[in-house]
Structures are given as structure tokens and as C-alpha cells.
Design an enzyme around this catalytic site. Structure first.
Site: not given
Length: 139
Positions: A92-94, A96-97
Site C-alpha cells: 500500500a502507498d499513501s 491506498d491508505t
């Protein structure tokens, strides 16, 4: 005043990244204002440590969060997501978060402050924040 009951303390020394878990003999009440009568001392003064208190959350909350994370990240059913799973471990990247947080808000009918949402890195942290916000909402 609402409170959470905690039964574990985690200490991590930044240099070795080794985590030590201490289990308490009985749950400790942690109040919303973050003050408690819990006290202890560390005898290893040469190494700074990071301390986190982990509160017991409902297993069903952890499971719902895990399912939402799997859905948001399009993970397969055989990919295991546990309470300790970090979102970054799942790729997960930012963005996705942010999508995970939005999914959690929708599922649980809550709103997370942006500052608090940015602190979430694991399924456990998300579940703890969700239960805290649900408790505040119903109080």
C-alpha cells in the site's frame, strides 16, 4: 469518561528494531485524555526505546478491518492479513491508505481526523482507532 482497557505494552529499541512485549497481570484503564496511573521504569538507560500500549480490541473489528484492507488492495483470499500486518507490507502507498481509511469510515459509520488517520500503519492500529471513535460516538 470513556476508557480503553489495555493488557499489553510493546517496547521497541530503534537501533536493533527488536520488539519486546510485556503482558500485564490485569488490564489497565487508559482514559481518553491519555492519562493513567500506569508507571514503570526501564533499567537500560544506554538505549532509547519506543513505547506503545496496545489495547485489546474485538476480534470482529480486526476481522472487518482485515477484509476491508484486502478488498481495497485487491488481495487474493489466500493472502493473510492479521492484526500486526502493516499496510506497507501489502504494497500500500499513501493513496491506498487514504482509500482504506475511506472504506473503514463508510463501514463503521465514523469520521477519522486526518491527523489520526495518518498515524495508522497496521490493522491493529486501525481497529483500535475505530473502536475508540465508535465508543465516542455512542457516548
Amino acid at each position: 469518561m470513556a476508557s480503553s482497557f489495555c493488557s499489553s505494552i510493546f517496547m521497541q529499541a530503534p537501533i536493533s528494531a527488536k520488539t519486546t512485549r510485556f503482558s500485564l497481570q490485569k488490564p489497565v484503564s487508559i482514559f481518553n485524555n491519555r492519562k493513567t496511573n500506569l508507571s514503570f521504569s526501564l533499567h537500560r538507560r544506554s538505549m532509547p526505546a519506543r513505547l506503545a500500549v496496545s489495547c485489546a480490541v474485538k476480534q470482529e473489528t480486526v476481522e472487518k478491518v482485515s477484509e476491508i484492507v484486502k478488498k481495497q488492495l485487491s488481495l487474493t483470499d489466500d493472502q493473510k492479513v492479521t492484526a500486526g500486518t502493516k499496510f506497507t507490507e501489502l504494497g500500500a502507498d499513501s493513496l491506498d491508505t487514504v482509500e482504506i481509511v475511506m472504506g473503514l469510515e463508510e463501514e463503521f459509520g465514523i469520521t477519522m481526523a486526518e491527523e489520526r488517520a495518518k498515524e495508522i500503519a497496521t490493522v491493529q492500529q486501525a481497529a483500535e482507532l475505530i473502536e475508540e471513535l465508535v465508543q465516542e460516538k455512542t457516548a
